[in-house]
Design an enzyme around this catalytic site. Structure first.
Site, PDB file in Angstrom:
ATOM      1  N   ARG A 122      10.461 -30.003  47.024  1.00  0.00           N
ATOM      2  CA  ARG A 122      11.495 -31.295  47.668  1.00  0.00           C
ATOM      3  C   ARG A 122      12.696 -30.364  48.317  1.00  0.00           C
ATOM      4  NH1 ARG A 122       9.654 -36.128  45.615  1.00  0.00           N
ATOM      5  NH2 ARG A 122      10.818 -37.127  47.290  1.00  0.00           N
ATOM      6  N   PRO A 123      12.635 -29.793  49.320  1.00  0.00           N
ATOM      7  CA  PRO A 123      13.869 -28.918  49.807  1.00  0.00           C
ATOM      8  C   PRO A 123      14.679 -30.014  50.474  1.00  0.00           C
ATOM      9  CG  PRO A 123      12.029 -28.426  50.925  1.00  0.00           C
ATOM     10  CD  PRO A 123      11.376 -29.416  49.869  1.00  0.00           C
ATOM     11  N   ASP A 130      16.730 -28.835  53.223  1.00  0.00           N
ATOM     12  CA  ASP A 130      17.134 -28.067  54.037  1.00  0.00           C
ATOM     13  C   ASP A 130      17.216 -28.878  55.610  1.00  0.00           C
ATOM     14  OD1 ASP A 130      14.395 -28.091  53.947  1.00  0.00           O
ATOM     15  OD2 ASP A 130      14.313 -26.567  55.635  1.00  0.00           O
ATOM     16  N   ARG A 185      10.138 -46.578  37.015  1.00  0.00           N
ATOM     17  CA  ARG A 185      11.244 -45.986  37.881  1.00  0.00           C
ATOM     18  C   ARG A 185      10.598 -46.940  39.265  1.00  0.00           C
ATOM     19  NH1 ARG A 185      10.730 -40.554  39.818  1.00  0.00           N
ATOM     20  NH2 ARG A 185      12.177 -41.280  41.270  1.00  0.00           N
ATOM     21  N   ILE A 217       1.627 -34.283  53.336  1.00  0.00           N
ATOM     22  CA  ILE A 217       2.919 -34.154  53.036  1.00  0.00           C
ATOM     23  C   ILE A 217       3.680 -33.675  51.866  1.00  0.00           C
ATOM     24  CG2 ILE A 217       4.747 -36.030  52.952  1.00  0.00           C
ATOM     25  CD1 ILE A 217       3.339 -36.438  55.245  1.00  0.00           C
ATOM     26  N   LYS A 232      11.774 -50.489  46.665  1.00  0.00           N
ATOM     27  CA  LYS A 232      12.612 -49.351  45.946  1.00  0.00           C
ATOM     28  C   LYS A 232      13.186 -48.424  47.178  1.00  0.00           C
ATOM     29  CE  LYS A 232      10.657 -45.743  44.098  1.00  0.00           C
ATOM     30  NZ  LYS A 232      10.851 -44.189  44.419  1.00  0.00           N
ATOM     31  N   ASN A 233      12.154 -47.945  47.925  1.00  0.00           N
ATOM     32  CA  ASN A 233      12.526 -46.836  48.965  1.00  0.00           C
ATOM     33  C   ASN A 233      13.320 -47.339  50.146  1.00  0.00           C
ATOM     34  OD1 ASN A 233      11.382 -45.208  47.318  1.00  0.00           O
ATOM     35  ND2 ASN A 233       9.584 -44.883  48.258  1.00  0.00           N
ATOM     36  N   ASP A 241       2.497 -41.785  49.375  1.00  0.00           N
ATOM     37  CA  ASP A 241       2.480 -42.392  47.922  1.00  0.00           C
ATOM     38  C   ASP A 241       1.591 -43.171  47.659  1.00  0.00           C
ATOM     39  OD1 ASP A 241       6.131 -43.254  48.959  1.00  0.00           O
ATOM     40  OD2 ASP A 241       5.130 -41.333  48.191  1.00  0.00           O
ATOM     41  N   CYS A 262      10.297 -31.667  41.960  1.00  0.00           N
ATOM     42  CA  CYS A 262       9.778 -32.557  40.903  1.00  0.00           C
ATOM     43  C   CYS A 262       8.363 -32.586  40.722  1.00  0.00           C
ATOM     44  CB  CYS A 262      10.263 -33.907  41.375  1.00  0.00           C
ATOM     45  SG  CYS A 262       9.255 -34.411  42.900  1.00  0.00           S
ATOM     46  N   ARG A 274      16.022 -37.884  42.363  1.00  0.00           N
ATOM     47  CA  ARG A 274      16.581 -37.136  43.696  1.00  0.00           C
ATOM     48  C   ARG A 274      16.854 -37.699  44.963  1.00  0.00           C
ATOM     49  NH1 ARG A 274      13.497 -35.931  47.682  1.00  0.00           N
ATOM     50  NH2 ARG A 274      14.395 -33.980  47.826  1.00  0.00           N
TER      51      ARG A 274
HETATM   52  C1  EPZ Z   1      10.670 -40.425  50.685  1.00  0.00           C
HETATM   53  O1  EPZ Z   1      11.055 -39.102  50.114  1.00  0.00           O
HETATM   54  C2  EPZ Z   1       9.920 -41.370  49.525  1.00  0.00           C
HETATM   55  N1  EPZ Z   1      11.220 -41.495  48.495  1.00  0.00           N
HETATM   56  C3  EPZ Z   1       8.979 -40.511  48.776  1.00  0.00           C
HETATM   57  O2  EPZ Z   1       8.438 -41.748  47.896  1.00  0.00           O
HETATM   58  C4  EPZ Z   1       7.812 -40.328  49.939  1.00  0.00           C
HETATM   59  O3  EPZ Z   1       6.787 -39.865  49.268  1.00  0.00           O
HETATM   60  C5  EPZ Z   1       8.556 -39.580  51.043  1.00  0.00           C
HETATM   61  O4  EPZ Z   1       9.579 -40.277  51.581  1.00  0.00           O
HETATM   62  C6  EPZ Z   1       7.440 -39.262  52.032  1.00  0.00           C
HETATM   63  O5  EPZ Z   1       6.898 -40.809  52.773  1.00  0.00           O
HETATM   64  C7  EPZ Z   1      12.151 -42.416  48.836  1.00  0.00           C
HETATM   65  O6  EPZ Z   1      12.379 -42.936  49.845  1.00  0.00           O
HETATM   66  C8  EPZ Z   1      13.277 -42.701  47.716  1.00  0.00           C
HETATM   67  P1  EPZ Z   1      10.533 -36.453  52.884  1.00  0.00           P
HETATM   68  P2  EPZ Z   1      11.712 -38.029  50.882  1.00  0.00           P
HETATM   69  O7  EPZ Z   1      12.037 -35.875  53.082  1.00  0.00           O
HETATM   70  O8  EPZ Z   1      12.571 -38.700  52.155  1.00  0.00           O
HETATM   71  C9  EPZ Z   1       9.615 -31.948  53.375  1.00  0.00           C
HETATM   72  C10 EPZ Z   1       7.953 -42.523  45.750  1.00  0.00           C
HETATM   73  O9  EPZ Z   1       6.763 -42.328  45.184  1.00  0.00           O
HETATM   74  N2  EPZ Z   1      10.865 -31.722  53.554  1.00  0.00           N
HETATM   75  O10 EPZ Z   1      10.249 -37.307  54.058  1.00  0.00           O
HETATM   76  O11 EPZ Z   1      12.255 -37.121  50.020  1.00  0.00           O
HETATM   77  C11 EPZ Z   1       9.296 -32.358  52.192  1.00  0.00           C
HETATM   78  O12 EPZ Z   1       9.126 -31.286  51.274  1.00  0.00           O
HETATM   79  C12 EPZ Z   1       8.432 -41.333  46.419  1.00  0.00           C
HETATM   80  O13 EPZ Z   1       8.340 -43.423  45.933  1.00  0.00           O
HETATM   81  C13 EPZ Z   1      11.410 -30.614  53.984  1.00  0.00           C
HETATM   82  O14 EPZ Z   1      10.899 -29.564  54.161  1.00  0.00           O
HETATM   83  O15 EPZ Z   1      10.342 -37.152  51.502  1.00  0.00           O
HETATM   84  C14 EPZ Z   1       7.897 -33.151  52.267  1.00  0.00           C
HETATM   85  O16 EPZ Z   1       6.931 -32.001  52.462  1.00  0.00           O
HETATM   86  C15 EPZ Z   1       7.839 -39.903  46.377  1.00  0.00           C
HETATM   87  N3  EPZ Z   1      12.842 -30.415  54.311  1.00  0.00           N
HETATM   88  C16 EPZ Z   1       7.971 -33.731  53.464  1.00  0.00           C
HETATM   89  O17 EPZ Z   1       9.013 -32.949  54.268  1.00  0.00           O
HETATM   90  C17 EPZ Z   1      13.637 -31.400  53.986  1.00  0.00           C
HETATM   91  O18 EPZ Z   1      14.979 -31.326  54.057  1.00  0.00           O
HETATM   92  C18 EPZ Z   1       8.383 -35.079  53.616  1.00  0.00           C
HETATM   93  O19 EPZ Z   1       9.381 -35.341  52.767  1.00  0.00           O
HETATM   94  C19 EPZ Z   1      13.363 -32.717  53.580  1.00  0.00           C
HETATM   95  C20 EPZ Z   1      11.866 -32.658  53.426  1.00  0.00           C
END
Ligand code: EPZ
Length: 442
Positions: free
Chosen positions: A126-127, A129, A415, A345, A22-23, A323, A121, A97
């Site tokens: 989930r920012p 930025d 999902r 994370i 999916k990811n 995950d 969520c 998202r």
């Molecule tokens: C991806 O989400 C995955 N989703 C998530 O899987 C997974 O948990 C996550 O990566 C971490 O491995 C998809 O690929 C669709 P991140 P993503 O941006 O990219 C912070 C599942 O269960 N952050 O890597 O949205 C954030 O808050 C889902 O399949 C910022 O601060 O996650 C988190 O603490 C859940 N600013 C960390 O970074 C930003 O602009 C990692 O988030 C972006 C992220």
């Protein structure tokens, strides 16, 4: 509303086939916006999030059709037919998202994008930025209006971008910036890029479309911008490492013995290492060289003994994946001693703790850490799913618990897990899907 009814105690035995990731599929489908030529993807999992992405792409002028019908993983064809629509509205973004990953492709190909800010969520705020910081570094003008991100550019220009944040790198942020940089003028260096296999899969598709990306899978990715991207034919989505990890833990928690095919053993080494210390053996069971899709056998070292306690901290890839944290917690809740689980994370990713507690687990949370004091066994109970992986954790707990467990709101599971109850039933689980209303005591 649907629920799973599970009667625990059966050892899982048999063979499960792992679906496409999916990811990986989501950002790759979004990358179809970067070209006006067709993209054909194989092993696209049949999931609610994929359906949502298809609907979003349709609204953005990209036609998506099935190439071979069938409930199992399907092949799909995507092709942009009009470039006018550029608005990913709140009603669809709030349901998924990951819609944010259309932002980079839309901006790079059409010079404009309007994407609703994805809300938080169940697992955290989930920012985005870092996504926005990366796109601005490429020259995008970004404003916020009525909860939407509005991004415009005449032409993106390559530059060096640091994409690290307080929790390490960002997976979808890396996908967004890498996709946008593929059509930028000049070369882009992404420092502190996400190293996840899903980023490598996306880079492989972009390179097949004519992009010039090197270093995907390492913290430094270089992208030499090109004028145009072309077609991507017959790309097979990588196997889903989180689905595979979930079923590996399912075998462990029931003391069973499973064989997984199309299993991405190569991207599960953190889990394999940890389970080795817990007392669960995970080994390749065929002779293929390609450990991204091989036959894997899972068996508990000694079915009579309880899992051994361990210390687990989630980290960006190749560390232990966030995950799989909830699923491991279910297993460790029956370990022979105290385990320590730290979530680095998403520090709020503990909605499964209270629900596992309803099943008799002894869990003591201190901020981003949970002490898991192992018990002999869990007791079945009605529990409520809250997010995708927490729901999976409750199903695994139900498979091992004494008595009956009802996991409500299983739409969360749909999902990210294709026909989970059918895959589990086929290897001996006593599980079935029922319709319940919110008020029933089911
Ligand atoms: C991806 O989400 C995955 N989703 C998530 O899987 C997974 O948990 C996550 O990566 C971490 O491995 C998809 O690929 C669709 P991140 P993503 O941006 O990219 C912070 C599942 O269960 N952050 O890597 O949205 C954030 O808050 C889902 O399949 C910022 O601060 O996650 C988190 O603490 C859940 N600013 C960390 O970074 C930003 O602009 C990692 O988030 C972006 C992220």
């Amino acid at each position: 509303m649907e629920a799973f009814v599970i009667t625990g105690g059966n050892k899982l035995e048999g063979r499960i086939s792992i679906s496409g990731s999916k990811n990986s599929a989501l950002p790759i489908m979004a990358a179809s916006l970067l070209s006006s030529e067709p993209m054909i993807l194989q092993d696209v999992p049949n999931l609610r999030d994929i359906k949502n992405m298809r609907a979003l792409l349709k609204l953005l002028g990209c036609d998506v059709c099935d190439l071979e019908a069938g409930a199992k993983d399907s092949a799909i064809r995507l092709q942009v037919t009009e470039e006018e629509p550029c608005w990913a509205k709140y009603d669809i973004v709030c349901t998924m998202r990951a819609s944010i990953c259309v932002l980079g492709p839309l901006l790079a190909k059409r010079g404009k994008a309007r994407v609703s800010m994805p809300g938080g969520c169940a697992i955290g705020e989930r920012p985005v930025d870092i996504h926005l910081r990366g796109l601005e570094a490429l020259g995008a003008r970004i404003t916020l209006e009525d909860g939407d991100i509005i991004a415009t550019t005449d032409k993106l220009k390559g530059t060096t971008i640091y994409l690290g944040g307080p929790f390490g790198s960002t997976v979808l942020g890396t996908a967004n910036v890498m996709s946008a940089a593929a059509l930028a003028e000049g070369t882009t260096i992404i420092e502190c890029a996400a190293c996840e296999p899903e980023i490598v899969d996306l880079a492989n598709v972009l390179n097949a479309m004519g992009a010039k990306i090197a270093g995907a899978g390492t913290p430094r990715i270089s992208i030499e911008g090109v004028e145009k991207l072309h077609t991507a034919l017959e790309h097979r989505i990588i196997a889903d490492r989180i689905e595979a990890g979930t079923y590996i833990i399912a075998a462990a928690i029931t003391g069973g013995e499973l064989v997984l095919d199309n299993c991405p053993l190569d991207s599960l080494l953190a889990l394999v290492d940890l389970l080795g210390r817990v007392g669960v053996e995970v080994n390749q069971a065929d002779l293929t060289e390609d450990k991204r899709r091989c036959l894997v056998k899972v068996k508990c070292a000694d079915n009579k003994t309880r899992p051994r306690p361990v210390q687990l901290t989630t980290q960006p890839y190749p560390g232990f994946p966030t995950d799989l944290q909830a699923q491991m917690m279910a297993l460790l809740s029956m370990a022979d001693g105290n385990s320590v689980v730290t979530e680095r994370i998403f520090p709020e990713r503990f909605l499964h703790v209270a629900e596992l507690g309803r099943m008799g687990a002894r869990l003591y949370r201190q901020g981003p850490t949970v002490i898991v004091s192992g018990v002999d066994n869990l007791i079945g109970a009605p529990v409520t799913a809250s997010d995708l992986r927490a729901s999976a954790s409750l199903v695994l707990a139900g498979l091992a618990a004494k008595g009956r467990t009802i996991v409500r709101r299983v739409y969360h599971l749909d999902r990210g897990y294709e026909q989970m109850e059918k895959k589990l039933e086929a290897v001996g689980a006593d599980i079935h899907r029922v319709n319940v209303d919110e008020t029933s005591n089911l």
